[in-house]
Design an enzyme around this catalytic site. Structure first.
Site, PDB file in Angstrom:
ATOM      1  N   HIS A 114     -18.660 -12.221 -16.226  1.00  0.00           N
ATOM      2  CA  HIS A 114     -19.228 -12.959 -17.351  1.00  0.00           C
ATOM      3  C   HIS A 114     -20.615 -12.424 -17.695  1.00  0.00           C
ATOM      4  CE1 HIS A 114     -15.940 -15.771 -16.843  1.00  0.00           C
ATOM      5  NE2 HIS A 114     -16.411 -16.582 -17.772  1.00  0.00           N
ATOM      6  N   HIS A 167     -20.106 -17.952  -8.982  1.00  0.00           N
ATOM      7  CA  HIS A 167     -20.879 -16.791  -8.552  1.00  0.00           C
ATOM      8  C   HIS A 167     -22.144 -17.208  -7.805  1.00  0.00           C
ATOM      9  CE1 HIS A 167     -18.623 -13.608 -10.504  1.00  0.00           C
ATOM     10  NE2 HIS A 167     -18.566 -14.336 -11.607  1.00  0.00           N
TER      11      HIS A 167
END
Length: 339
Positions: A114, A167
């Site tokens: 992302h 993450h």
């Protein structure tokens, strides 16, 4: 890395506690930072504003996401939502964290896809806007506004990924920095007007390169499905595991988009010269078409059938935006002029 991971988990816990009331906001931001958004959302908007920049969005998104896949296979990054359980460091003092529908991605975590794709694609867009403003207004302050927006978008996407436990912070930083470098570099080599053979070679190169790397790593005894099994084991709900989050989905998406980009320029080199009002109609129709194409359910078994249909889906998307919809609108407006 244990200390870095542990601090990342505590940061995610603190972020969730402090901003849980903005849950929908974070989920929206992480959705906007999804690599698919570059093809489905940003590409049609930018293309009808500036053709070269629109083509650059697809080019940069495809190459940067492919490189992200390669990096993930080689770096074996953990993800917080499974590392909390796998590490067994929090049995006495478990963090108070939640998972979300967007949490359970099945690929390795480093670097963040992302962050990397958003950083690369948004650099292409904001640099084009900054150049336009500088050429028209000659104001350094006004020119700096798009770059400020760029930083804010990267921070928002990064925090959203930490918030949903997808993450660790260091994966966000490495993804953002790598994406920035790729955005600057690839924006100088936009394949506008290139031959269909170039895109065929690019598509085959990405596909065969990834498959060769996958085979080589598997051949030396590295199990590249390790992240998928961990994601399935530690995801709160099994229906949050999606086929389109697997590494091979990224690969087929990128290859399909590049082939579709080449076919679109082959069918209609240069596109149609449309005024602003027909362009707005093209954008509305293209967005509607891409939305429904993306919503079409695909069979997930056997996997090869899913990946083939997924490849075809993203091969169609650039052609819808660059050929089918503009051609239809051009036909309508041309008839009106004759009447």
């Amino acid at each position: 890395m244990e200390t870095v991971h542990t601090q990342g988990v505590w940061m995610a816990e603190a972020l969730q506690k402090a901003t849980m009331k903005y849950e929908n906001h974070w989920l929206f931001v992480t959705h906007m930072g999804d690599p698919k958004a570059a093809f489905l959302l940003y590409f049609p908007i930018i293309y009808y504003l500036n053709k070269r920049t629109g083509i650059a969005v697809v080019w940069v998104a495809a190459v940067s996401e492919w490189l992200n896949l390669v990096f993930k296979w080689m770096l074996f990054g953990e993800r917080p939502f499974w590392w909390v359980g796998e590490s067994r460091l929090f049995e006495k003092n478990p963090p108070q964290v939640r998972q979300f529908p967007s949490t359970c991605e099945t690929g390795p975590g480093s670097p963040s896809g992302h962050a990397m794709v958003t950083s690369a694609v948004w650099w292409v867009m904001v640099s084009a806007v900054a150049s336009f403003l500088h050429s028209r207004k000659h104001s350094r302050l006004l020119t700096a506004v798009p770059y400020l927006l760029y930083v804010l978008v990267l921070v928002a996407v990064g925090l959203s990924r930490i918030f949903i436990l997808a993450h660790f912070p260091h994966q966000i930083l490495t993804g953002s920095l790598t994406g920035f470098i790729l955005g600057v570099t690839l924006n100088r080599t936009v394949p506008e007007g290139r031959s269909l053979q170039f895109f065929l070679r690019s598509c085959l190169g990405l596909l065969l390169g990834a498959l060769l790397l996958h085979y080589s790593l598997e051949h030396v005894g590295i199990d590249l499905s390790w992240s998928i099994s961990l994601a399935k084991r530690w995801c709160s709900q099994s229906d949050w595991i999606r086929m389109d989050s697997t590494p091979f989905s990224s690969l087929t998406r990128d290859c399909g988009a590049l082939l579709g980009l080449g076919l679109a320029q082959f069918w209609k080199p240069g596109g149609w010269p449309l005024p602003w009002a027909p362009r707005a109609l093209c954008l509305a129709l293209s967005s509607w078409a891409l939305y429904h194409i993306n919503r079409m359910p695909l069979p997930i078994s056997p996997p090869f059938l899913f990946y083939t249909l997924y490849f075809i889906r993203f091969t169609l998307m650039p052609q819808v935006v660059m050929v089918f919809i503009p051609g239809f609108v051009h036909l309508l407006t041309a008839k009106k002029k004759k009447d």
